[in-house]
Enzyme design. Sequence first.
Site, mmCIF file in Angstrom:
data_model
loop_
_atom_site.group_PDB
_atom_site.id
_atom_site.type_symbol
_atom_site.label_atom_id
_atom_site.label_comp_id
_atom_site.label_asym_id
_atom_site.label_seq_id
_atom_site.Cartn_x
_atom_site.Cartn_y
_atom_site.Cartn_z
ATOM 1 N N GLN A 12 4.176 -88.176 -80.262
ATOM 2 C CA GLN A 12 4.321 -89.601 -80.526
ATOM 3 C C GLN A 12 5.632 -90.152 -79.972
ATOM 4 O OE1 GLN A 12 3.287 -89.398 -84.897
ATOM 5 N NE2 GLN A 12 2.330 -91.347 -84.411
ATOM 6 N N LEU A 13 6.747 -89.537 -80.349
ATOM 7 C CA LEU A 13 8.040 -89.985 -79.846
ATOM 8 C C LEU A 13 8.189 -89.653 -78.368
ATOM 9 C CD1 LEU A 13 10.877 -91.159 -80.206
ATOM 10 C CD2 LEU A 13 11.616 -88.916 -81.053
ATOM 11 N N ASP A 34 5.278 -80.143 -71.921
ATOM 12 C CA ASP A 34 4.642 -79.911 -73.216
ATOM 13 C C ASP A 34 3.767 -78.677 -73.112
ATOM 14 O OD1 ASP A 34 3.381 -80.308 -75.843
ATOM 15 O OD2 ASP A 34 4.115 -82.364 -75.665
ATOM 16 N N ASP A 52 5.858 -73.894 -72.873
ATOM 17 C CA ASP A 52 5.979 -73.426 -74.250
ATOM 18 C C ASP A 52 7.455 -73.082 -74.427
ATOM 19 O OD1 ASP A 52 6.075 -72.103 -76.646
ATOM 20 O OD2 ASP A 52 4.431 -70.719 -76.205
ATOM 21 N N ILE A 53 8.166 -73.851 -75.227
ATOM 22 C CA ILE A 53 9.603 -73.675 -75.345
ATOM 23 C C ILE A 53 9.971 -72.320 -75.935
ATOM 24 C CG2 ILE A 53 9.687 -74.812 -77.594
ATOM 25 C CD1 ILE A 53 12.379 -74.714 -74.776
ATOM 26 N N TYR A 141 10.059 -77.943 -93.061
ATOM 27 C CA TYR A 141 10.515 -78.844 -92.010
ATOM 28 C C TYR A 141 11.915 -79.372 -92.333
ATOM 29 C CZ TYR A 141 10.601 -82.965 -88.938
ATOM 30 O OH TYR A 141 10.944 -83.923 -88.018
ATOM 31 N N LYS A 145 15.399 -78.627 -90.332
ATOM 32 C CA LYS A 145 16.206 -79.706 -89.772
ATOM 33 C C LYS A 145 17.648 -79.658 -90.296
ATOM 34 C CE LYS A 145 13.496 -81.884 -86.928
ATOM 35 N NZ LYS A 145 13.803 -81.912 -85.476
#
Length: 234
Positions: A12-13, A34, A52-53, A141, A145
Amino acid sequence: MDKILIIGACGQLGTELTLKLRELKGKENVIASDLRMHPVELIADGLYEQLDIMDRDRFQYLLEMYDIKEVYHLAAVLSAKGEQNPEFAWKLNMDSLLTVLEAGKKRLKKVYWPSSIAVFGPDTPKENTPQNTVMSPNTVYGISKLAGERWCEYYHGKYGVDVRSLRYPGLIGYKALPGGGTTDYAVDIFHKAIAGENYECFLTEDTPLPMMYMDDAVKAVSYTHLTLPTTPYV
């Protein structure tokens, strides 16, 4: 012009930020990436790489191939999906950030990594919440963060990495599908309505959650990463 890599560009972002950065920096200087093989339609008109990071070798290859100097690291397992598989959410969110911060230590000029109001918790003051206050996140999550913020501070303080971050509330946009965040119901419910489907919200009708319009979120990133002086901060 320094080359920019966006990780998680199909979210989304990421979708709307990719469009904005290409407008500001030129399509040839912004590489979207991505997990998926092909980009979403909105960002297909520009450079795109599958990434894939968690694949560090592939990440390093792209950094070198395009001579990347700035990374916007947006890939993460969000709150709602994170609760379904906490161990995987923690591993992806933390390992990927450390991979990017290591690159920041060695070759990058700037790193942008979004944080979240999920770092707060039930004991955090709800009115005029201070920047530094009680933080007691109760989701994986939020925990990831909060830990990520500390890692960013560590890499800045110890290695001088210019890493920047904003704590976002729920983001409301329409150009990309929801990605599994707690507040994504506010977007998903309209997609279901347009498709003629029912939607069952997991929140009670009197649950208040803070939201931010996607255009404002993108403007905030642009200001944070592009406009302010280059003094590193989190």
